[in-house]
Motif scaffolding. Structure first.
Motif, PDB file in Angstrom:
ATOM      1  N   ALA A 175       0.836  -1.201   0.000  1.00  0.00           N
ATOM      2  CA  ALA A 175       0.000   0.000   0.000  1.00  0.00           C
ATOM      3  C   ALA A 175       0.866   1.244   0.000  1.00  0.00           C
ATOM      4  O   ALA A 175       2.065   1.194   0.310  1.00  0.00           O
ATOM      5  N   PHE A 176       0.233   2.363  -0.350  1.00  0.00           N
ATOM      6  CA  PHE A 176       0.875   3.683  -0.274  1.00  0.00           C
ATOM      7  C   PHE A 176       0.290   4.444   0.906  1.00  0.00           C
ATOM      8  O   PHE A 176      -0.929   4.548   1.050  1.00  0.00           O
ATOM      9  N   LEU A 177       1.160   4.985   1.743  1.00  0.00           N
ATOM     10  CA  LEU A 177       0.765   5.827   2.867  1.00  0.00           C
ATOM     11  C   LEU A 177       1.274   7.229   2.586  1.00  0.00           C
ATOM     12  O   LEU A 177       2.481   7.427   2.409  1.00  0.00           O
ATOM     13  N   GLY A 178       0.384   8.198   2.519  1.00  0.00           N
ATOM     14  CA  GLY A 178       0.870   9.539   2.236  1.00  0.00           C
ATOM     15  C   GLY A 178      -0.236  10.559   2.178  1.00  0.00           C
ATOM     16  O   GLY A 178      -1.394  10.282   2.488  1.00  0.00           O
ATOM     17  N   SER A 179       0.131  11.742   1.777  1.00  0.00           N
ATOM     18  CA  SER A 179      -0.813  12.847   1.662  1.00  0.00           C
ATOM     19  C   SER A 179      -1.547  12.793   0.325  1.00  0.00           C
ATOM     20  O   SER A 179      -1.100  12.140  -0.617  1.00  0.00           O
ATOM     21  N   ASP A 180      -2.659  13.509   0.260  1.00  0.00           N
ATOM     22  CA  ASP A 180      -3.343  13.741  -1.001  1.00  0.00           C
ATOM     23  C   ASP A 180      -2.700  14.990  -1.600  1.00  0.00           C
ATOM     24  O   ASP A 180      -3.022  16.112  -1.228  1.00  0.00           O
ATOM     25  N   PHE A 181      -1.756  14.796  -2.522  1.00  0.00           N
ATOM     26  CA  PHE A 181      -0.946  15.901  -3.019  1.00  0.00           C
ATOM     27  C   PHE A 181      -1.738  16.860  -3.905  1.00  0.00           C
ATOM     28  O   PHE A 181      -1.440  18.057  -3.947  1.00  0.00           O
ATOM     29  N   VAL A 182      -2.724  16.338  -4.628  1.00  0.00           N
ATOM     30  CA  VAL A 182      -3.590  17.219  -5.403  1.00  0.00           C
ATOM     31  C   VAL A 182      -4.357  18.136  -4.463  1.00  0.00           C
ATOM     32  O   VAL A 182      -4.477  19.347  -4.698  1.00  0.00           O
ATOM     33  N   GLU A 183      -4.854  17.568  -3.376  1.00  0.00           N
ATOM     34  CA  GLU A 183      -5.582  18.359  -2.378  1.00  0.00           C
ATOM     35  C   GLU A 183      -4.671  19.416  -1.756  1.00  0.00           C
ATOM     36  O   GLU A 183      -5.101  20.552  -1.503  1.00  0.00           O
ATOM     37  N   GLN A 184      -3.401  19.075  -1.523  1.00  0.00           N
ATOM     38  CA  GLN A 184      -2.454  20.063  -1.001  1.00  0.00           C
ATOM     39  C   GLN A 184      -2.331  21.244  -1.959  1.00  0.00           C
ATOM     40  O   GLN A 184      -2.313  22.403  -1.541  1.00  0.00           O
ATOM     41  N   GLY A 185      -2.232  20.941  -3.255  1.00  0.00           N
ATOM     42  CA  GLY A 185      -2.138  22.010  -4.244  1.00  0.00           C
ATOM     43  C   GLY A 185      -3.377  22.884  -4.259  1.00  0.00           C
ATOM     44  O   GLY A 185      -3.288  24.117  -4.363  1.00  0.00           O
ATOM     45  N   LYS A 186      -4.543  22.268  -4.130  1.00  0.00           N
ATOM     46  CA  LYS A 186      -5.793  23.033  -4.089  1.00  0.00           C
ATOM     47  C   LYS A 186      -5.830  23.937  -2.857  1.00  0.00           C
ATOM     48  O   LYS A 186      -6.231  25.108  -2.945  1.00  0.00           O
ATOM     49  N   ARG A 187      -5.436  23.404  -1.734  1.00  0.00           N
ATOM     50  CA  ARG A 187      -5.454  24.195  -0.498  1.00  0.00           C
ATOM     51  C   ARG A 187      -4.452  25.343  -0.570  1.00  0.00           C
ATOM     52  O   ARG A 187      -4.699  26.438  -0.053  1.00  0.00           O
ATOM     53  N   ALA A 188      -3.299  25.083  -1.210  1.00  0.00           N
ATOM     54  CA  ALA A 188      -2.318  26.152  -1.408  1.00  0.00           C
ATOM     55  C   ALA A 188      -2.901  27.243  -2.305  1.00  0.00           C
ATOM     56  O   ALA A 188      -2.695  28.443  -2.068  1.00  0.00           O
ATOM     57  N   ALA A 189      -3.641  26.835  -3.327  1.00  0.00           N
ATOM     58  CA  ALA A 189      -4.282  27.814  -4.213  1.00  0.00           C
ATOM     59  C   ALA A 189      -5.322  28.634  -3.460  1.00  0.00           C
ATOM     60  O   ALA A 189      -5.403  29.856  -3.627  1.00  0.00           O
ATOM     61  N   ARG A 217       0.902  18.254  -6.897  1.00  0.00           N
ATOM     62  CA  ARG A 217       0.828  19.573  -6.268  1.00  0.00           C
ATOM     63  C   ARG A 217       0.655  20.671  -7.323  1.00  0.00           C
ATOM     64  O   ARG A 217      -0.001  21.682  -7.073  1.00  0.00           O
ATOM     65  N   THR A 218       1.259  20.471  -8.485  1.00  0.00           N
ATOM     66  CA  THR A 218       1.096  21.442  -9.570  1.00  0.00           C
ATOM     67  C   THR A 218      -0.331  21.406 -10.115  1.00  0.00           C
ATOM     68  O   THR A 218      -0.966  22.452 -10.275  1.00  0.00           O
ATOM     69  N   LYS A 219      -0.828  20.219 -10.373  1.00  0.00           N
ATOM     70  CA  LYS A 219      -2.172  20.068 -10.926  1.00  0.00           C
ATOM     71  C   LYS A 219      -3.226  20.673  -9.997  1.00  0.00           C
ATOM     72  O   LYS A 219      -4.105  21.423 -10.440  1.00  0.00           O
ATOM     73  N   GLY A 220      -3.142  20.351  -8.709  1.00  0.00           N
ATOM     74  CA  GLY A 220      -4.123  20.865  -7.765  1.00  0.00           C
ATOM     75  C   GLY A 220      -4.134  22.382  -7.730  1.00  0.00           C
ATOM     76  O   GLY A 220      -5.194  23.009  -7.731  1.00  0.00           O
ATOM     77  N   PHE A 221      -2.947  22.971  -7.712  1.00  0.00           N
ATOM     78  CA  PHE A 221      -2.825  24.422  -7.637  1.00  0.00           C
ATOM     79  C   PHE A 221      -3.333  25.088  -8.911  1.00  0.00           C
ATOM     80  O   PHE A 221      -4.156  26.016  -8.865  1.00  0.00           O
ATOM     81  N   VAL A 222      -2.856  24.626 -10.045  1.00  0.00           N
ATOM     82  CA  VAL A 222      -3.207  25.240 -11.330  1.00  0.00           C
ATOM     83  C   VAL A 222      -4.711  25.114 -11.598  1.00  0.00           C
ATOM     84  O   VAL A 222      -5.370  26.090 -11.993  1.00  0.00           O
ATOM     85  N   ASP A 223      -5.247  23.928 -11.387  1.00  0.00           N
ATOM     86  CA  ASP A 223      -6.673  23.714 -11.649  1.00  0.00           C
ATOM     87  C   ASP A 223      -7.544  24.577 -10.741  1.00  0.00           C
ATOM     88  O   ASP A 223      -8.570  25.112 -11.172  1.00  0.00           O
ATOM     89  N   GLN A 224      -7.133  24.725  -9.489  1.00  0.00           N
ATOM     90  CA  GLN A 224      -7.921  25.518  -8.549  1.00  0.00           C
ATOM     91  C   GLN A 224      -7.901  27.003  -8.910  1.00  0.00           C
ATOM     92  O   GLN A 224      -8.928  27.690  -8.815  1.00  0.00           O
ATOM     93  N   LEU A 225      -6.756  27.499  -9.340  1.00  0.00           N
ATOM     94  CA  LEU A 225      -6.690  28.906  -9.762  1.00  0.00           C
ATOM     95  C   LEU A 225      -7.556  29.145 -10.987  1.00  0.00           C
ATOM     96  O   LEU A 225      -8.259  30.159 -11.085  1.00  0.00           O
ATOM     97  N   LYS A 226      -7.508  28.231 -11.938  1.00  0.00           N
ATOM     98  CA  LYS A 226      -8.324  28.380 -13.147  1.00  0.00           C
ATOM     99  C   LYS A 226      -9.807  28.425 -12.792  1.00  0.00           C
ATOM    100  O   LYS A 226     -10.581  29.194 -13.372  1.00  0.00           O
ATOM    101  N   ALA A 227     -10.189  27.594 -11.826  1.00  0.00           N
ATOM    102  CA  ALA A 227     -11.601  27.491 -11.478  1.00  0.00           C
ATOM    103  C   ALA A 227     -12.081  28.644 -10.611  1.00  0.00           C
ATOM    104  O   ALA A 227     -13.225  29.088 -10.731  1.00  0.00           O
ATOM    105  N   ALA A 263       3.477  37.077  -6.495  1.00  0.00           N
ATOM    106  CA  ALA A 263       3.218  35.940  -5.618  1.00  0.00           C
ATOM    107  C   ALA A 263       4.041  34.735  -6.061  1.00  0.00           C
ATOM    108  O   ALA A 263       4.341  34.575  -7.252  1.00  0.00           O
ATOM    109  N   VAL A 264       4.396  33.902  -5.076  1.00  0.00           N
ATOM    110  CA  VAL A 264       5.167  32.690  -5.339  1.00  0.00           C
ATOM    111  C   VAL A 264       4.493  31.508  -4.655  1.00  0.00           C
ATOM    112  O   VAL A 264       4.164  31.570  -3.461  1.00  0.00           O
ATOM    113  N   TYR A 265       4.290  30.449  -5.427  1.00  0.00           N
ATOM    114  CA  TYR A 265       3.854  29.168  -4.865  1.00  0.00           C
ATOM    115  C   TYR A 265       5.037  28.220  -4.946  1.00  0.00           C
ATOM    116  O   TYR A 265       5.492  27.867  -6.033  1.00  0.00           O
ATOM    117  N   ALA A 266       5.567  27.841  -3.789  1.00  0.00           N
ATOM    118  CA  ALA A 266       6.697  26.917  -3.727  1.00  0.00           C
ATOM    119  C   ALA A 266       6.188  25.548  -3.306  1.00  0.00           C
ATOM    120  O   ALA A 266       5.471  25.429  -2.308  1.00  0.00           O
TER     121      ALA A 266
END
Length: 361
Positions: A175-189, A217-227, A263-266
């Protein structure tokens, strides 16, 4: 039948979370233990619950591994990157601490020093030393196949943490144990929209290529800004390889080539802190002239928030020890393990940074 299986998978994930005092996606209130208000995250905002964990369960029987008592076992942990990074320091220490707490007979630890070939040989060496269970923090999503095959040949189960591998669950790994990285990108956005008012020119400091963390993380951020904020224009995307010095170098170049960046998203704190250094050297005020949002939750980044040089941090929880060993114990008890077990991440901004500083890693 499919819905019943999915329900069992989610319940299993929630049991692991409660055992490890960590929240997992898809859990109901009665099933979840959220650590956001605990000692390690006082005052920090709790994670938004992502969608349900995915994938059917993997059991000891379906994986084809022998039964094992961890107190009689040799466990191996393969770290991927240099432990100059606070995330890696906290992650490794969490594994060591929980192994001692569980009473593991012997814990083998290695560090690949950001070299894929070394991580492969590290895992193979631990197998030759008698490792019976492996916890692996993959350097990249691709390339570990020789190591995974070596483990499978010896019927040694593998848990991957913090980065996914592009292999088959319940065959190449449990199994994979980890964060939802897309969700992290959305929350950063969302944090970026809040701190900028929804308008400005944004530069993205991308993580290292070749792994799902950067992509997601890129996808979540970019998609959220577009939306949600078309007024926030992404004017640059350049990799800083998850390193502070690289983040600083990239920011220095961007200050020259894109002087109107606001602005900078790191995609991790280390790059964000490198950007702070570059902006100050250029006579700009980070956190004011240029808003900064990043992902990780290191103490240095949260301190920058307290100091007014940062605007928001989305945590990527590195404390995998309790969740990893709780998952291993459930696996060896014969229970099904979900393909993806999502750890809870907190968030920091100017409203909670000072009181939450002690819980950052």
């Amino acid at each position: 039948m499919i819905n019943q299986r999915r329900s069992r998978t989610l319940t299993a994930a929630c049991v692991f979370a409660a055992t490890a005092a960590l929240a997992v996606s898809g859990c109901s209130k009665s099933e979840t233990t959220d650590s956001a208000g605990g000692d390690s995250g006082q005052g920090a905002q709790a994670a938004k619950t992502p969608e349900a964990t995915s994938g059917s369960g993997c059991s000891l029987q379906t994986y084809g591994a022998p039964k094992l008592d961890l107190k009689d076992a040799v466990v191996g942990f393969s770290q991927s990157e240099k432990e100059a990074n606070p995330f890696r320091i906290a992650e490794t220490q969490s594994i060591k601490d929980e192994a001692a707490k569980v009473g593991v007979k012997k814990l083998l630890t290695t560090n690949a020093q950001s070299q894929l070939s070394k991580q492969i040989s590290d895992i193979q060496d631990m197998l030759s030393q008698g490792a019976q269970f492996l916890i692996v923090a993959p350097l990249n999503s691709d390339g570990l196949e020789p190591a995974l095959k070596a483990a499978a040949a010896k019927k040694v189960p593998v848990l991957t943490i913090d980065r996914k591998v592009n292999s088959t669950a319940c065959k190449d790994y449990v199994a994979f144990l980890g964060s939802d990285f897309v969700e992290q990108g959305k929350r950063a956005a969302d944090a970026m929209i809040k701190t900028t008012g929804g308008s400005g020119k944004v530069a993205i400091l991308l993580g290292a290529s070749g792994n799902n963390v950067t992509t997601d993380r890129t996808k979540g951020f970019v998609d959220q800004l577009k939306a949600k904020a078309p007024g926030l224009e992404i004017v640059a995307q350049q990799t800083g390889e998850f390193a502070r010095d690289k983040g600083q170098q990239v920011m220095e170049q961007l200050i020259q080539s894109k002087p109107d960046i606001t602005a900078v998203y790191a995609e991790n704190d280390e790059m964000g802190l490198g950007a702070v250094t570059a902006l100050k050297a250029a006579g700009k005020k980070p956190g004011k002239d240029v808003k900064i949002v990043s992902v990780d939750g290191t103490r240095n980044a949260v301190q920058a928030l307290v100091d007014g040089e940062y605007n928001a941090v989305i945590e990527s929880n590195p404390r995998f020890g309790p969740l990893a060993f709780a998952t291993a114990q459930k696996f060896y008890a014969g229970e099904e393990i979900p393909e993806n077990v999502i750890i809870a991440d907190r968030a920091y901004d100017e409203s909670n940074a000072k009181e939450s500083l002690g819980g950052a890693f």
